[in-house]
Design an enzyme around this catalytic site. Structure first.
Site, mmCIF file in Angstrom:
data_model
loop_
_atom_site.group_PDB
_atom_site.id
_atom_site.type_symbol
_atom_site.label_atom_id
_atom_site.label_comp_id
_atom_site.label_asym_id
_atom_site.label_seq_id
_atom_site.Cartn_x
_atom_site.Cartn_y
_atom_site.Cartn_z
ATOM 1 N N CYS A 112 0.814 -1.220 0.000
ATOM 2 C CA CYS A 112 0.000 0.000 0.000
ATOM 3 C C CYS A 112 0.846 1.268 0.000
ATOM 4 O O CYS A 112 0.575 2.210 -0.758
ATOM 5 C CB CYS A 112 -0.982 -0.006 1.174
ATOM 6 S SG CYS A 112 -0.227 0.104 2.821
ATOM 7 N N HIS A 162 -2.325 1.382 6.881
ATOM 8 C CA HIS A 162 -2.763 1.355 5.484
ATOM 9 C C HIS A 162 -2.897 2.776 4.965
ATOM 10 O O HIS A 162 -3.161 3.719 5.726
ATOM 11 C CB HIS A 162 -4.104 0.618 5.365
ATOM 12 C CG HIS A 162 -4.482 0.280 3.961
ATOM 13 N ND1 HIS A 162 -3.776 -0.606 3.186
ATOM 14 C CD2 HIS A 162 -5.514 0.725 3.177
ATOM 15 C CE1 HIS A 162 -4.350 -0.719 1.991
ATOM 16 N NE2 HIS A 162 -5.395 0.095 1.959
ATOM 17 N N HIS A 183 -6.226 1.883 -3.857
ATOM 18 C CA HIS A 183 -5.280 1.435 -2.834
ATOM 19 C C HIS A 183 -4.877 -0.008 -3.119
ATOM 20 O O HIS A 183 -5.520 -0.711 -3.917
ATOM 21 C CB HIS A 183 -5.909 1.552 -1.443
ATOM 22 C CG HIS A 183 -7.109 0.669 -1.246
ATOM 23 N ND1 HIS A 183 -7.238 -0.199 -0.184
ATOM 24 C CD2 HIS A 183 -8.256 0.505 -1.974
ATOM 25 C CE1 HIS A 183 -8.392 -0.841 -0.262
ATOM 26 N NE2 HIS A 183 -9.031 -0.429 -1.336
#
Length: 237
Positions: free
Chosen positions: A139, A191, A203
């Site tokens: 990510c 994240h 993402h």
């Protein structure tokens, strides 16, 4: 790049073609390196890099990044062989090593539309812990590479990136290209993704994908549930 000096050790990052680094520690088969662009450290096999002198390193580091802009391209080696290179690879060291490249490239700061279009080039890329390439990416590697290709500097990990930029109070204040960060039950940021228009986010989660974004976090319409809890939105550009 690995956590320890051994092949079975966890991969923590990837060094792309042409990226510069220093070698604080060198052993018989492994070197601990520190990347020039974000200071990230790890171990790589000594067979995987070419040494240059301090003068060449300083010159190349002083230049505005010139990066490969296609997902997959080729460079020609001094022995006239083709070597595969990926989007985000650096081209400043080519002349130092007598490599040749005539494909698409990008340099300098770009606008938000360019940033979002660059993010879409990674769509469908499989998730890979420590990855930074279109064949596997995590990510924060994804957000770092998209920003780097657009001419902006991000640190490597999501928790580090969350220290950059200006925090926004409401999701309605965000614009395409802003970063959204998400935390776990312990409050640790784990994240990050890039906000798009109309309350969507792109993402890396299983793969680089597009999901809905609301005040609670990321909503996966296929699973019919929130997969990530929103912590903060940051404006870096």
């Amino acid at each position: 790049m690995r956590l320890e000096a051994s092949d079975p050790s966890e991969m923590v990052n990837q060094v792309l073609f042409g990226e510069l680094f220093k070698v604080p520690e060198k052993r018989k088969s492994w070197s601990r390196i520190r990347l020039a662009h974000d200071k990230y450290s790890g171990w790589i096999d000594n067979k995987q890099y070419i040494e240059i002198n301090e003068e060449a390193y300083t010159f190349a580091k002083s230049q505005t990044p010139l990066l490969i802009s296609d997902p997959v391209q080729f460079v020609t080696t001094p022995h006239d062989l083709l070597q595969t290179v990926f989007i985000g690879g650096s081209l400043h060291g080519l002349s130092l090593l007598d490599y040749k490249y005539d494909g698409p490239r990008v340099s300098g700061k770009k606008d938000r539309e360019f940033l979002v279009q660059t993010a879409l080039q990674y769509l469908g890329t499989p998730y890979l812990w420590g990855g930074r390439s279109p064949f596997g990416i995590d990510c924060s590697g994804f957000t770092q590479m998209v920003y780097r290709l657009s001419g902006y500097h991000l640190l490597r990990d999501a928790s580090q990136q969350a220290t950059q930029g200006e925090a926004l109070s409401f999701i309605e204040e965000s614009e395409p290209g802003d970063l959204a960060f998400f935390d776990n039950n312990e409050g640790d940021i784990v994240h990050v993704g890039i906000i798009m228009e109309d309350n969507y986010i792109i993402h890396a989660h299983g793969e680089v994908r597009i999901d809905r974004l609301d005040h609670s976090g990321i909503y996966n319409v296929h699973q019919r549930r929130h997969t990530h809890k929103l912590r903060v939105i940051k404006k870096v550009i």
